[in-house]
Design an enzyme around this catalytic site. Structure first.
Site, mmCIF file in Angstrom:
data_model
loop_
_atom_site.group_PDB
_atom_site.id
_atom_site.type_symbol
_atom_site.label_atom_id
_atom_site.label_comp_id
_atom_site.label_asym_id
_atom_site.label_seq_id
_atom_site.Cartn_x
_atom_site.Cartn_y
_atom_site.Cartn_z
ATOM 1 N N ALA A 149 -10.769 -11.750 -4.636
ATOM 2 C CA ALA A 149 -11.494 -11.375 -5.821
ATOM 3 C C ALA A 149 -11.063 -12.699 -6.827
ATOM 4 O O ALA A 149 -11.821 -12.767 -7.796
ATOM 5 C CB ALA A 149 -10.892 -10.343 -6.676
ATOM 6 N N ASN A 218 -3.350 -7.163 -6.168
ATOM 7 C CA ASN A 218 -3.244 -7.908 -4.984
ATOM 8 C C ASN A 218 -3.555 -9.582 -5.472
ATOM 9 O O ASN A 218 -2.811 -10.676 -4.784
ATOM 10 C CB ASN A 218 -4.447 -7.825 -3.798
ATOM 11 N N HIS A 248 -10.686 -12.090 -13.802
ATOM 12 C CA HIS A 248 -9.261 -12.603 -13.418
ATOM 13 C C HIS A 248 -9.304 -14.040 -13.992
ATOM 14 O O HIS A 248 -10.046 -14.915 -13.591
ATOM 15 C CB HIS A 248 -9.170 -12.739 -11.979
HETATM 16 N N1 NAD Z 1 -7.126 -9.588 -2.020
HETATM 17 C C1 NAD Z 1 -7.936 -9.070 -3.162
HETATM 18 O O1 NAD Z 1 -8.599 -9.770 -3.896
HETATM 19 C C2 NAD Z 1 -8.335 -7.803 -3.051
HETATM 20 C C3 NAD Z 1 -9.463 -7.009 -3.965
HETATM 21 C C4 NAD Z 1 -10.000 -5.826 -3.766
HETATM 22 C C5 NAD Z 1 -9.320 -5.063 -3.170
HETATM 23 N N2 NAD Z 1 -8.311 -5.498 -2.440
HETATM 24 C C6 NAD Z 1 -7.660 -4.598 -1.319
HETATM 25 O O2 NAD Z 1 -8.310 -4.383 -0.333
HETATM 26 C C7 NAD Z 1 -7.900 -2.971 0.087
HETATM 27 C C8 NAD Z 1 -9.150 -2.397 0.514
HETATM 28 O O3 NAD Z 1 -9.963 -2.207 -0.519
HETATM 29 P P1 NAD Z 1 -11.322 -1.242 -0.916
HETATM 30 O O4 NAD Z 1 -11.875 -1.510 -2.316
HETATM 31 O O5 NAD Z 1 -12.287 -1.607 0.268
HETATM 32 O O6 NAD Z 1 -10.694 0.226 -0.781
HETATM 33 P P2 NAD Z 1 -11.425 1.471 -0.342
HETATM 34 O O7 NAD Z 1 -10.389 2.646 -0.956
HETATM 35 O O8 NAD Z 1 -12.722 1.464 -1.019
HETATM 36 O O9 NAD Z 1 -11.376 1.778 1.124
HETATM 37 C C9 NAD Z 1 -10.311 1.596 1.939
HETATM 38 C C10 NAD Z 1 -10.633 2.428 3.314
HETATM 39 O O10 NAD Z 1 -9.460 2.107 3.957
HETATM 40 C C11 NAD Z 1 -9.373 3.306 4.815
HETATM 41 N N3 NAD Z 1 -8.026 3.594 5.127
HETATM 42 C C12 NAD Z 1 -6.753 3.483 4.466
HETATM 43 N N4 NAD Z 1 -5.792 3.637 5.448
HETATM 44 C C13 NAD Z 1 -6.191 3.610 6.561
HETATM 45 C C14 NAD Z 1 -5.640 3.398 7.850
HETATM 46 N N5 NAD Z 1 -4.209 3.662 8.031
HETATM 47 N N6 NAD Z 1 -6.355 3.318 8.858
HETATM 48 C C15 NAD Z 1 -7.909 3.460 8.940
HETATM 49 N N7 NAD Z 1 -8.089 3.406 7.550
HETATM 50 C C16 NAD Z 1 -7.628 3.218 6.430
HETATM 51 C C17 NAD Z 1 -9.663 4.419 3.811
HETATM 52 O O11 NAD Z 1 -9.764 5.759 4.322
HETATM 53 C C18 NAD Z 1 -10.761 3.988 2.819
HETATM 54 O O12 NAD Z 1 -11.894 4.423 3.826
HETATM 55 C C19 NAD Z 1 -7.097 -2.263 -0.806
HETATM 56 O O13 NAD Z 1 -5.709 -2.279 -0.401
HETATM 57 C C20 NAD Z 1 -7.368 -3.176 -2.051
HETATM 58 O O14 NAD Z 1 -6.354 -3.127 -2.826
HETATM 59 C C21 NAD Z 1 -7.753 -6.396 -2.198
#
Ligand code: NAD
Length: 297
Positions: A149, A218, A248
């Site tokens: 992000a 993150n 951010h």
């Molecule tokens: N680096 C960044 O800038 C940044 C920004 C946004 C989100 N993120 C991170 O990215 C990740 C995903 O974000 P999102 O918005 O898509 O979340 P989300 O909740 O919309 O989707 C996550 C998906 O992963 C699935 N999941 C969880 N554990 C699992 C496993 N062990 N096996 C298979 N599937 C699994 C869940 O069922 C869900 O469908 C989160 O950890 C979030 O914090 C990082």
């Protein structure tokens, strides 16, 4: 279980061998099918990244059951992506894209690295745990971190090299609903949810914030990694009732000058706590891994 094929070498930033035009496409498996993963799956299935193909979607252990993922509009009708067990998904991929959770990254990420695959990580907060960080960076696979992000991490890294890096801060501003956490008591929740002006929900360091805001910090952990010391990064999480975008703002000073970078991101339509930009940052990282040398994008 599928017999693992050796991973193709894909280390264009580390030196040879570099992907060349005409070489086999990178096989990409996606772990996590939420707001980030669903965009990644559709875009990869539509051929958005030259030199990369979607090989599988990794399901939760025991839940793959031979299903396939329906891909969205704009993808070829013939695309039916298998949902597979983690070990099979890792075996069939050159790159595993994690976009599931900090817990999933800590649990499954080390298997990707141990299998010699590249792991592209969204849940960078996984690295805030020393044991997980050691296993995720132990090789022989390679850990690649998405810019996610935010941006400007290359410039911040240059300031670190210049020396005298100080006053590093990241202020993340979101709608209160995205910052309310299960551990908050009723008064604290109400203070955020009923605020009529911006309220600071957290002020501390990048080392502390991920356990309190695992879905929103993150980016703070990423800044801590660039700086090389999460304790040296001041993090503010602000709940703003009028925020329509997630903002951010990163700032720092070094012997080479001052730095400031602001990302104003639309929230994901599927998950207001997540920025809509993130899957596209991950696609850009995949494009970087897949492309021949000498290009930005
Ligand atoms: N680096 C960044 O800038 C940044 C920004 C946004 C989100 N993120 C991170 O990215 C990740 C995903 O974000 P999102 O918005 O898509 O979340 P989300 O909740 O919309 O989707 C996550 C998906 O992963 C699935 N999941 C969880 N554990 C699992 C496993 N062990 N096996 C298979 N599937 C699994 C869940 O069922 C869900 O469908 C989160 O950890 C979030 O914090 C990082």
């Amino acid at each position: 279980m599928t017999t693992p094929e050796p991973a193709r070498p894909i280390t264009p930033r580390d030196g040879s061998p570099t992907p060349t035009p005409g070489s086999a496409p990178l096989r990409v498996a996606v772990l996590g099918r939420g707001s980030i993963g669903s965009v990644l799956i559709d875009r990869l299935a539509a051929g958005a990244v030259e030199g990369a193909v979607l090989s599988a979607v990794i399901g939760r252990p025991g839940q793959a059951a031979g299903n396939t993922v329906p891909t969205g509009p704009g993808t070829p009708a013939r695309v039916a992506v298998p949902i597979v067990e983690p070990a099979d998904g890792i075996a069939a991929a050159d790159v595993v894209v994690e976009c599931a959770s900090v817990a999933a990254a800590r649990e499954l990420g080390p298997d990707v690295i141990a299998a010699g695959r590249t792991l592209l990580l969204a849940s960078i907060g996984a690295l805030n745990d020393a044991d997980a960080a050691r296993r995720l960076t132990a090789g022989p696979g390679r850990l690649v971190l998405t810019t996610g992000a935010i941006g400007g991490l290359d410039v911040l890294a240059a300031h670190r090299q210049a020396g005298g890096l100080r006053e590093v801060t990241i202020t993340s501003t979101k709608k209160a609903t995205s910052l309310v956490q299960p551990w908050m008591d009723a008064d604290r929740r109400a203070a955020l949810e009923q605020a009529t002006a911006p309220v600071t929900a957290f002020e501390g360091t990048a080392a502390e914030v991920i356990d309190l805001f695992p879905r929103s910090a993150n980016v703070a952990v990423a800044v801590g990694l660039v700086v090389g010391d999460p304790q040296a990064v001041t993090v503010r999480m602000v709940a703003d009732p009028d925020a329509t975008r997630t903002t951010h703002r990163i700032s720092a000073i070094s012997d080479a000058g001052a730095f400031c970078c602001t990302a104003e991101n639309e929230p994901s339509p599927d998950n207001p706590a997540s920025s809509a930009l993130v899957p596209y940052a991950m696609l850009a990282a995949l494009a970087s891994l897949a492309r021949p040398s000498g290009r930005f994008a």
